[in-house]
Enzyme design. Structure first.
Site, PDB file in Angstrom:
ATOM      1  N   ASN A   9      29.249  26.213 -22.501  1.00 29.69           N
ATOM      2  CA  ASN A   9      28.421  26.899 -21.211  1.00 29.69           C
ATOM      3  C   ASN A   9      29.375  28.340 -21.014  1.00 29.69           C
ATOM      4  O   ASN A   9      30.391  28.104 -21.108  1.00 29.69           O
ATOM      5  CB  ASN A   9      29.440  25.476 -20.192  1.00 29.69           C
ATOM      6  CG  ASN A   9      28.689  25.662 -19.252  1.00 29.69           C
ATOM      7  OD1 ASN A   9      28.717  26.450 -18.399  1.00 29.69           O
ATOM      8  ND2 ASN A   9      29.867  24.717 -18.119  1.00 29.69           N
ATOM      9  N   LYS A  11      29.395  29.380 -18.304  1.00 26.33           N
ATOM     10  CA  LYS A  11      29.211  28.963 -17.265  1.00 26.33           C
ATOM     11  C   LYS A  11      29.284  30.744 -16.291  1.00 26.33           C
ATOM     12  O   LYS A  11      27.866  31.391 -16.316  1.00 26.33           O
ATOM     13  CB  LYS A  11      30.775  29.162 -16.599  1.00 26.33           C
ATOM     14  CG  LYS A  11      31.360  28.226 -17.540  1.00 26.33           C
ATOM     15  CD  LYS A  11      33.352  27.564 -17.723  1.00 26.33           C
ATOM     16  CE  LYS A  11      33.632  26.360 -17.580  1.00 26.33           C
ATOM     17  NZ  LYS A  11      34.162  26.114 -17.162  1.00 26.33           N
ATOM     18  N   HIS A  96      28.851  19.019 -13.528  1.00 27.53           N
ATOM     19  CA  HIS A  96      30.190  20.099 -13.874  1.00 27.53           C
ATOM     20  C   HIS A  96      31.468  19.335 -12.814  1.00 27.53           C
ATOM     21  O   HIS A  96      31.289  19.429 -11.683  1.00 27.53           O
ATOM     22  CB  HIS A  96      30.362  21.056 -14.904  1.00 27.53           C
ATOM     23  CG  HIS A  96      31.251  21.931 -15.196  1.00 27.53           C
ATOM     24  ND1 HIS A  96      32.388  22.005 -15.145  1.00 27.53           N
ATOM     25  CD2 HIS A  96      31.038  21.819 -16.819  1.00 27.53           C
ATOM     26  CE1 HIS A  96      32.931  22.850 -15.710  1.00 27.53           C
ATOM     27  NE2 HIS A  96      32.398  22.841 -16.688  1.00 27.53           N
ATOM     28  N   GLU A  98      33.119  21.994 -12.073  1.00 27.73           N
ATOM     29  CA  GLU A  98      33.088  22.661 -10.856  1.00 27.73           C
ATOM     30  C   GLU A  98      32.187  23.166  -9.982  1.00 27.73           C
ATOM     31  O   GLU A  98      32.720  23.360  -8.889  1.00 27.73           O
ATOM     32  CB  GLU A  98      33.292  24.269 -12.215  1.00 27.73           C
ATOM     33  CG  GLU A  98      34.084  24.989 -12.895  1.00 27.73           C
ATOM     34  CD  GLU A  98      34.026  25.189 -14.276  1.00 27.73           C
ATOM     35  OE1 GLU A  98      33.055  25.863 -14.351  1.00 27.73           O
ATOM     36  OE2 GLU A  98      35.560  25.486 -15.133  1.00 27.73           O
ATOM     37  N   GLU A 168      35.507  15.297 -19.065  1.00 27.09           N
ATOM     38  CA  GLU A 168      35.907  16.848 -19.630  1.00 27.09           C
ATOM     39  C   GLU A 168      36.876  16.666 -18.645  1.00 27.09           C
ATOM     40  O   GLU A 168      36.327  16.824 -17.262  1.00 27.09           O
ATOM     41  CB  GLU A 168      35.236  18.079 -19.179  1.00 27.09           C
ATOM     42  CG  GLU A 168      34.267  18.096 -20.087  1.00 27.09           C
ATOM     43  CD  GLU A 168      33.708  20.188 -19.749  1.00 27.09           C
ATOM     44  OE1 GLU A 168      33.617  20.366 -20.673  1.00 27.09           O
ATOM     45  OE2 GLU A 168      33.468  20.284 -18.420  1.00 27.09           O
ATOM     46  N   GLY A 174      40.150  25.308 -18.721  1.00 23.84           N
ATOM     47  CA  GLY A 174      40.362  26.789 -18.589  1.00 23.84           C
ATOM     48  C   GLY A 174      41.744  26.472 -18.294  1.00 23.84           C
ATOM     49  O   GLY A 174      42.375  28.037 -18.342  1.00 23.84           O
ATOM     50  N   SER A 213      39.858  23.127 -22.895  1.00 28.13           N
ATOM     51  CA  SER A 213      40.217  23.900 -23.774  1.00 28.13           C
ATOM     52  C   SER A 213      40.323  24.091 -25.280  1.00 28.13           C
ATOM     53  O   SER A 213      40.805  23.312 -26.428  1.00 28.13           O
ATOM     54  CB  SER A 213      41.006  23.919 -23.573  1.00 28.13           C
ATOM     55  OG  SER A 213      41.983  23.695 -22.460  1.00 28.13           O
ATOM     56  N   GLY A 234      34.205  26.232 -23.486  1.00 28.80           N
ATOM     57  CA  GLY A 234      33.951  27.353 -22.059  1.00 28.80           C
ATOM     58  C   GLY A 234      34.137  28.204 -22.290  1.00 28.80           C
ATOM     59  O   GLY A 234      33.639  29.591 -23.652  1.00 28.80           O
ATOM     60  N   GLY A 235      35.119  28.813 -22.355  1.00 26.57           N
ATOM     61  CA  GLY A 235      36.277  30.213 -23.058  1.00 26.57           C
ATOM     62  C   GLY A 235      35.657  30.282 -24.289  1.00 26.57           C
ATOM     63  O   GLY A 235      35.353  31.402 -24.760  1.00 26.57           O
TER      64      GLY A 235
HETATM   65  P1  13P Z   1      37.112  25.722 -21.645  1.00 28.65           P
HETATM   66  O1  13P Z   1      36.478  25.160 -22.512  1.00 28.65           O
HETATM   67  O2  13P Z   1      37.205  27.252 -20.633  1.00 28.65           O
HETATM   68  O3  13P Z   1      38.503  25.148 -21.307  1.00 28.65           O
HETATM   69  O4  13P Z   1      35.876  24.803 -20.373  1.00 28.65           O
HETATM   70  C1  13P Z   1      35.415  23.847 -20.474  1.00 28.65           C
HETATM   71  C2  13P Z   1      34.635  23.406 -19.635  1.00 28.65           C
HETATM   72  O5  13P Z   1      34.308  23.340 -18.573  1.00 28.65           O
HETATM   73  C3  13P Z   1      33.081  23.181 -20.086  1.00 28.65           C
HETATM   74  O6  13P Z   1      31.688  23.338 -19.552  1.00 28.65           O
END
Ligand code: 13P
Length: 250
Positions: A9, A11, A96, A98, A168, A174, A213, A234-235
């Site tokens: 993802n 983002k 998600h 967010e 998640e 994050g 993470s 994510g990251g």
């Molecule tokens: P991180 O891997 O950056 O923690 O993000 C996870 C996420 O929200 C994937 O959708």
């Protein structure tokens, strides 16, 4: 056998040229990834057509990060499930945390989005997860159970068979903090047991991904858990090397 999936993802990250390079780097390393692992990339809407040109014809699946809760028409700024499927998008991340937190996505809206996505042949990657205060108050099972029931229990078994779930925990997104393998396995098993209440044996066929993470250093112990079928990253998905290392962690 459940599908193993590692989805990135992205983002709201990377310019379009950077995203194209990232996708090219992922494709260049594809031969390192076992053939039973399904890789998915989810760039922003703006990137999708160009990233699609890079991944089309490879085994990497293309995903959106969201879609509209209406079919078409006067909804300025929205992107429909049909628009996505028309350019070869295969997956869509829905619900998600967010989007739930910053854009007011409710389970009610998500029912509409999941249905529209499925009607267009897209595979929803449906996200669930509790906030830190809910975990601390030992409410995580209630919260996640409600997210699963209010949205996924409205589906037919035929529809459910085409949904992927991502657990998640919001406190792990994050933050560098990961759920322990025991915490993750416990709630993945709970999600599967909840699905079984409505869908019976089909629950065993549904892929449930862990996100929060997830990185090369912890993916292996997470993916070794009985009910963890991959990750929503994510990251670490923003570096092809790390993303591929995660995909090699089964
Ligand atoms: P991180 O891997 O950056 O923690 O993000 C996870 C996420 O929200 C994937 O959708």
């Amino acid at each position: 056998m459940r599908k193993k999936i590692v989805a990135g993802n992205w983002k709201m990250n990377t310019t379009v040229p950077e995203g194209v390079i990232l996708a090219q780097d992922v494709v260049a390393k594809l031969s390192e990834v076992p053939s039973d692992v399904n890789l998915v990339v989810a760039p922003s809407f703006v990137h999708i057509a160009q990233v699609g040109e890079v991944v089309n014809g490879t085994s990497v699946g293309l995903s959106a990060q969201n879609c509209a809760d209406e079919v078409k028409g006067a909804y300025t700024g929205e992107v429909s499930a049909q628009m996505l499927s028309s350019i070869g998008v295969k997956y869509v991340i829905l619900g998600h945390s967010e989007r739930r937190e910053y854009y007011g996505e409710t389970n009610e809206k998500l029912v509409k989005k999941v249905n529209l996505a499925l009607a267009e042949g897209l595979t929803p990657i449906f996200c669930v997860g509790e906030k830190l205060e809910e975990r601390k108050a030992n409410k995580h099972f209630d919260v996640v159970g409600e997210q699963v029931k209010e949205v996924l229990f409205t589906l037919s078994a035929e529809q459910m068979a085409n949904v992927v779930i991502a657990y998640e925990p919001v406190w792990a997104i994050g933050t560098g903090e990961t759920a322990t393998k025991e915490q993750a396995q416990e709630i993945h098993a709970f999600i599967r047991a909840t699905l079984a209440e409505k869908f019976g044996a089909l629950a065993e066929e549904i892929s449930i991904l862990y996100g929060g993470s997830c990185k090369p250093s912890n993916a292996q112990e997470l993916f070794a858990q009985k009910d963890i079928d991959g990750g929503l990253i994510g990251g670490a998905a923003l570096k092809a090397e790390d993303f591929i290392a995660i995909a090699k962690s089964f």
